[in-house]
Structure formats: C-alpha cells, structure tokens
Design an enzyme around this catalytic site. Structure first.
Site, PDB file in Angstrom:
ATOM      1  N   GLU A 199      -8.510   0.492  -2.757  1.00  0.00           N
ATOM      2  CA  GLU A 199      -9.459   0.444  -1.294  1.00  0.00           C
ATOM      3  C   GLU A 199     -10.329   1.755  -1.594  1.00  0.00           C
ATOM      4  O   GLU A 199      -9.731   2.598  -1.949  1.00  0.00           O
ATOM      5  CB  GLU A 199      -8.358   0.657  -0.198  1.00  0.00           C
ATOM      6  CG  GLU A 199      -7.747  -0.511   0.046  1.00  0.00           C
ATOM      7  CD  GLU A 199      -6.904  -0.120   1.450  1.00  0.00           C
ATOM      8  OE1 GLU A 199      -6.884   0.993   2.030  1.00  0.00           O
ATOM      9  OE2 GLU A 199      -6.090  -0.836   1.605  1.00  0.00           O
ATOM     10  N   ASN A 222       0.991  -1.113   0.025  1.00  0.00           N
ATOM     11  CA  ASN A 222       0.177  -0.232   0.066  1.00  0.00           C
ATOM     12  C   ASN A 222       0.848   1.221   0.161  1.00  0.00           C
ATOM     13  O   ASN A 222       1.682   1.694   1.017  1.00  0.00           O
ATOM     14  CB  ASN A 222      -1.002  -0.139   1.293  1.00  0.00           C
ATOM     15  CG  ASN A 222      -1.739   1.278   1.420  1.00  0.00           C
ATOM     16  OD1 ASN A 222      -1.323   2.458   1.197  1.00  0.00           O
ATOM     17  ND2 ASN A 222      -3.123   1.001   1.735  1.00  0.00           N
ATOM     18  N   GLU A 260     -10.816  -9.230   3.140  1.00  0.00           N
ATOM     19  CA  GLU A 260      -9.596  -8.892   3.839  1.00  0.00           C
ATOM     20  C   GLU A 260      -9.994  -8.935   5.241  1.00  0.00           C
ATOM     21  O   GLU A 260     -10.593  -7.985   5.720  1.00  0.00           O
ATOM     22  CB  GLU A 260      -9.019  -7.718   2.987  1.00  0.00           C
ATOM     23  CG  GLU A 260      -7.677  -7.263   3.806  1.00  0.00           C
ATOM     24  CD  GLU A 260      -6.917  -6.134   3.268  1.00  0.00           C
ATOM     25  OE1 GLU A 260      -6.993  -5.806   1.997  1.00  0.00           O
ATOM     26  OE2 GLU A 260      -6.353  -5.335   4.229  1.00  0.00           O
ATOM     27  N   ARG A 269      -7.014  12.838   0.554  1.00  0.00           N
ATOM     28  CA  ARG A 269      -5.940  13.401   1.323  1.00  0.00           C
ATOM     29  C   ARG A 269      -4.630  13.132   0.860  1.00  0.00           C
ATOM     30  O   ARG A 269      -3.464  13.610   1.444  1.00  0.00           O
ATOM     31  CB  ARG A 269      -6.148  13.066   2.887  1.00  0.00           C
ATOM     32  CG  ARG A 269      -6.078  11.464   3.284  1.00  0.00           C
ATOM     33  CD  ARG A 269      -5.959  11.416   4.712  1.00  0.00           C
ATOM     34  NE  ARG A 269      -7.378  11.445   5.294  1.00  0.00           N
ATOM     35  CZ  ARG A 269      -7.902  11.122   6.559  1.00  0.00           C
ATOM     36  NH1 ARG A 269      -7.026  10.115   7.087  1.00  0.00           N
ATOM     37  NH2 ARG A 269      -8.864  11.147   6.860  1.00  0.00           N
ATOM     38  N   ARG A 306      -9.332   8.104  -1.207  1.00  0.00           N
ATOM     39  CA  ARG A 306     -10.209   8.473  -0.317  1.00  0.00           C
ATOM     40  C   ARG A 306     -11.223   9.739  -0.862  1.00  0.00           C
ATOM     41  O   ARG A 306     -10.967  10.549  -1.460  1.00  0.00           O
ATOM     42  CB  ARG A 306      -9.531   8.979   0.997  1.00  0.00           C
ATOM     43  CG  ARG A 306      -8.784   8.203   1.807  1.00  0.00           C
ATOM     44  CD  ARG A 306      -8.090   8.509   3.079  1.00  0.00           C
ATOM     45  NE  ARG A 306      -9.117   8.564   4.116  1.00  0.00           N
ATOM     46  CZ  ARG A 306      -9.258   7.848   5.307  1.00  0.00           C
ATOM     47  NH1 ARG A 306      -8.558   6.726   5.262  1.00  0.00           N
ATOM     48  NH2 ARG A 306     -10.261   7.827   5.994  1.00  0.00           N
ATOM     49  N   HIS A 364      -5.597   3.673  -1.588  1.00  0.00           N
ATOM     50  CA  HIS A 364      -6.909   4.153  -1.277  1.00  0.00           C
ATOM     51  C   HIS A 364      -7.204   5.385  -1.784  1.00  0.00           C
ATOM     52  O   HIS A 364      -6.549   6.442  -1.319  1.00  0.00           O
ATOM     53  CB  HIS A 364      -6.915   4.139   0.279  1.00  0.00           C
ATOM     54  CG  HIS A 364      -8.246   4.236   1.104  1.00  0.00           C
ATOM     55  ND1 HIS A 364      -8.474   4.243   2.299  1.00  0.00           N
ATOM     56  CD2 HIS A 364      -9.414   4.622   0.535  1.00  0.00           C
ATOM     57  CE1 HIS A 364      -9.791   4.234   2.746  1.00  0.00           C
ATOM     58  NE2 HIS A 364     -10.343   4.892   1.674  1.00  0.00           N
ATOM     59  N   THR A 374      -6.299   6.669   9.902  1.00  0.00           N
ATOM     60  CA  THR A 374      -6.354   5.351   8.950  1.00  0.00           C
ATOM     61  C   THR A 374      -7.522   4.433   9.439  1.00  0.00           C
ATOM     62  O   THR A 374      -8.414   5.037  10.278  1.00  0.00           O
ATOM     63  CB  THR A 374      -5.092   4.481   9.354  1.00  0.00           C
ATOM     64  OG1 THR A 374      -4.973   3.390   8.546  1.00  0.00           O
ATOM     65  CG2 THR A 374      -5.238   4.104  10.809  1.00  0.00           C
ATOM     66  N   THR A 375      -8.018   3.845   8.526  1.00  0.00           N
ATOM     67  CA  THR A 375      -9.009   3.013   8.380  1.00  0.00           C
ATOM     68  C   THR A 375      -9.253   2.382   9.914  1.00  0.00           C
ATOM     69  O   THR A 375      -8.490   1.619  10.148  1.00  0.00           O
ATOM     70  CB  THR A 375      -9.104   1.862   7.482  1.00  0.00           C
ATOM     71  OG1 THR A 375      -8.773   2.292   6.245  1.00  0.00           O
ATOM     72  CG2 THR A 375     -10.469   1.234   7.262  1.00  0.00           C
ATOM     73  N   HIS A 406      -3.648  -4.487   7.789  1.00  0.00           N
ATOM     74  CA  HIS A 406      -3.643  -3.472   8.773  1.00  0.00           C
ATOM     75  C   HIS A 406      -2.825  -3.716   9.913  1.00  0.00           C
ATOM     76  O   HIS A 406      -3.082  -4.624  10.685  1.00  0.00           O
ATOM     77  CB  HIS A 406      -5.369  -3.257   9.233  1.00  0.00           C
ATOM     78  CG  HIS A 406      -5.361  -1.629   9.407  1.00  0.00           C
ATOM     79  ND1 HIS A 406      -5.023  -0.964  10.591  1.00  0.00           N
ATOM     80  CD2 HIS A 406      -5.855  -0.870   8.668  1.00  0.00           C
ATOM     81  CE1 HIS A 406      -5.427   0.408  10.330  1.00  0.00           C
ATOM     82  NE2 HIS A 406      -5.788   0.452   8.988  1.00  0.00           N
ATOM     83  N   ASP A 429      -0.045   4.428  -0.166  1.00  0.00           N
ATOM     84  CA  ASP A 429      -0.518   5.799   0.165  1.00  0.00           C
ATOM     85  C   ASP A 429       0.272   6.763   0.896  1.00  0.00           C
ATOM     86  O   ASP A 429       0.072   7.964   0.593  1.00  0.00           O
ATOM     87  CB  ASP A 429      -1.634   5.410   1.084  1.00  0.00           C
ATOM     88  CG  ASP A 429      -3.078   4.614   0.672  1.00  0.00           C
ATOM     89  OD1 ASP A 429      -3.170   4.526  -0.590  1.00  0.00           O
ATOM     90  OD2 ASP A 429      -3.856   4.222   1.518  1.00  0.00           O
ATOM     91  N   HIS A 430       1.207   6.185   1.945  1.00  0.00           N
ATOM     92  CA  HIS A 430       1.845   7.090   2.558  1.00  0.00           C
ATOM     93  C   HIS A 430       2.902   7.949   1.954  1.00  0.00           C
ATOM     94  O   HIS A 430       3.524   8.876   2.277  1.00  0.00           O
ATOM     95  CB  HIS A 430       2.238   6.625   4.001  1.00  0.00           C
ATOM     96  CG  HIS A 430       0.915   6.317   4.866  1.00  0.00           C
ATOM     97  ND1 HIS A 430       0.079   7.272   4.987  1.00  0.00           N
ATOM     98  CD2 HIS A 430       0.715   5.348   5.692  1.00  0.00           C
ATOM     99  CE1 HIS A 430      -0.845   6.889   5.740  1.00  0.00           C
ATOM    100  NE2 HIS A 430      -0.634   5.622   6.079  1.00  0.00           N
TER     101      HIS A 430
END
Ligand code: PXP
Length: 257
Positions: free
Chosen positions: A70, A7, A151, A49, A45, A43, A100-101, A191, A9-10
């Site tokens: 996601e 992932n 998941e 973000r 969102r 993801h 986060t989720t 996660h 995202d970051h």
C-alpha cells in the site's frame, strides 16, 4: 472464494512503540503464511511510522505468497515501489495526521497524476490496485487510469451505526463489485473488517481478496498469528453459507446490537 491478505503494519507499530527491533514484522509475515494467509500486505508510509525500508526489502525477499504494497503517489515512494517490485501495489490516500487510511483515494480528481504512475508500474510487471470508495464515478476513473484492480473501502459498512445503514453500505458494496466486474476489474475489499463483521461482506460474491490488518494483529497478540489467520480464513470460507458465518462470528465475540 475470496483470498486473505494479512496487513502486518501494526506488528511494526508495536516495535516502534519502543523503537527497538521486536516484534519483527517479517517474522509475523512468515507466521501469517503458515496460518494460511494468501498474501501479505504492508503500507510503507511517507513518515515510516511503522513499516520501514528494511522491512519492505526483507518482505520482498521472504514472502512466498503474494506481496501487496500500500502506498501514496508521492514520487519518492513510487521510486521505491518500482525498484522493489512487489507483486501488487495498492494506491491509497495518505495524510500525516491520520491514525489510519481515511476513506478512498479520489482517483477521479487525481487521474492525471495517477495515470502515469499506473503505466510505469504495469510496465514493471506490478499488478495495480486503487483503494476507492464503492462509487461508480471512482470505479470508472480507476478503469480510465488503467488499474487492474480496485480495493473497495469497506469502512462505510464496518463503521455503520445502525442495521439500516449497515444494510445500505452492504448494498453499495454489492453494486460496486458488480459494476467493476462487468467492466473487467478485479475487486478486492478492505478496511475495518473484523472477526465479527466479515461474514456478510465475505458472502458477497465476486470479491477476490480481503486485506485485513488491525483485527488480525490484535487477535494475534492473544492467540498467536497462525491461529488468528486460521480463524479469519475459516470465517471467509464459511461465508458462502451466510447464516453459518454469522453464527461463527457471534460465537467469537458478542455483537453490540
Ligand atoms: N486496505 C487498505 C487500503 C488500508 O489502507 C488498510 C489499513 O492500512 C487496510 C486495508 C487494513 O485495514 P484494517 O487495519 O482496518 O484491517
């Protein structure tokens, strides 16, 4: 052997810290693939973000392995997903104020809203997955909605404060994997997974894929994305030999307890 979805995202979170154009999450996806990632996860969102629409489009055109998006069940996001056609969509809960989720999607409660979304995605040729807690009620609801995969939320394990609660969380994950398999679901996990805690989860037979973000991106800042992915792949592959994986994980960073 479970596959590794990275992932990214970051990487986009770092870019958005300055609202500039670097680092590019698309570059990091290529680097992750060169390091042995089996898939790339992002993801999109509702508040954009981190990952934005441009990233999603370029990832679709660039990722050579498997692209997993996601997403919430917001109609605007569903429309984008149906147009983009990633290989897989993982439906997750989404709140504006969360970092986060937080926890799994309540598929049982939302099944009437979720079922038509799953149907549309499947007819667009997208593999559908639901991010849920390891709970038989949620697993049964996911089957009822027509998902191909689930998941399992692994943060119950990764956030466990004591060895006893950690063992209990691992047991729940093991039971959920079995319950899902017996009913024909593909089972993923994700996660809160890190270099230190992946061993025991990866040793549970039956997980097809782990989606890991924060820990890999954090390590990538220091050692580079290719190396960070290589190290995580090694831990997942070594997890068949339970004790070996733990020793390797301990070598990387000391365990807190
Ligand atoms: N799986 C899902 C469904 C997620 O929402 C996230 C976070 O975006 C992850 C996996 C990755 O979690 P982490 O960043 O803690 O590895």
């Amino acid at each position: 052997m479970a596959k590794l979805g990275v992932n990214i995202d970051h990487v986009a979170t770092i870019r958005q810290a300055r609202k500039t154009d670097e680092p590019d999450p698309v570059w990091s996806a290529v680097e992750a693939e060169l390091g042995g990632a089996d898939g790339i996860t992002f993801h999109l969102r509702e508040d954009r973000r981190h990952i934005n629409d441009r990233d999603a489009e370029l990832l679709k055109r660039t990722v050579a392995t498997k692209l997993n998006m996601e997403m919430s069940i917001d109609p605007g996001i569903v429309r984008i997903a149906l147009k983009l056609k990633p290989d897989q969509c993982t439906l997750v809960p989404e709140k504006r104020e969360e970092l986060t989720t937080e926890g799994g999607l309540d598929v049982h409660k939302l099944r009437r809203r979720i079922t038509p979304v799953v149907k549309k995605m499947k007819s667009a040729g997208i593999v559908t997955s639901a991010f849920i807690e390891p709970d038989s009620k949620q697993l049964s609801a996911a089957i009822e909605c027509g998902f191909d995969a689930v998941e399992l939320w692994t943060a119950g394990y990764s956030d466990a404060g004591t060895p006893r609660t950690r063992e209990a969380a691992l047991d729940m994950l093991g039971c959920a994997v079995e319950f899902g398999h017996e009913r024909g679901l593909i089972v993923h996990g994700g996660h809160g997974l890190t270099y230190r805690n992946i061993g025991p989860v990866a040793a549970i037979a039956g997980f097809s894929e782990f989606n890991i973000g924060h820990s890999i991106v954090s390590r990538a800042v220091l050692v580079g994305m290719r190396e960070a992915v290589r190290e995580m792949k090694r831990l997942i592959e070594g997890a068949g030999h339970h004790h070996v994986a733990l020793i390797e994980a301990e070598d990387l960073l000391p365990l807190e307890e």
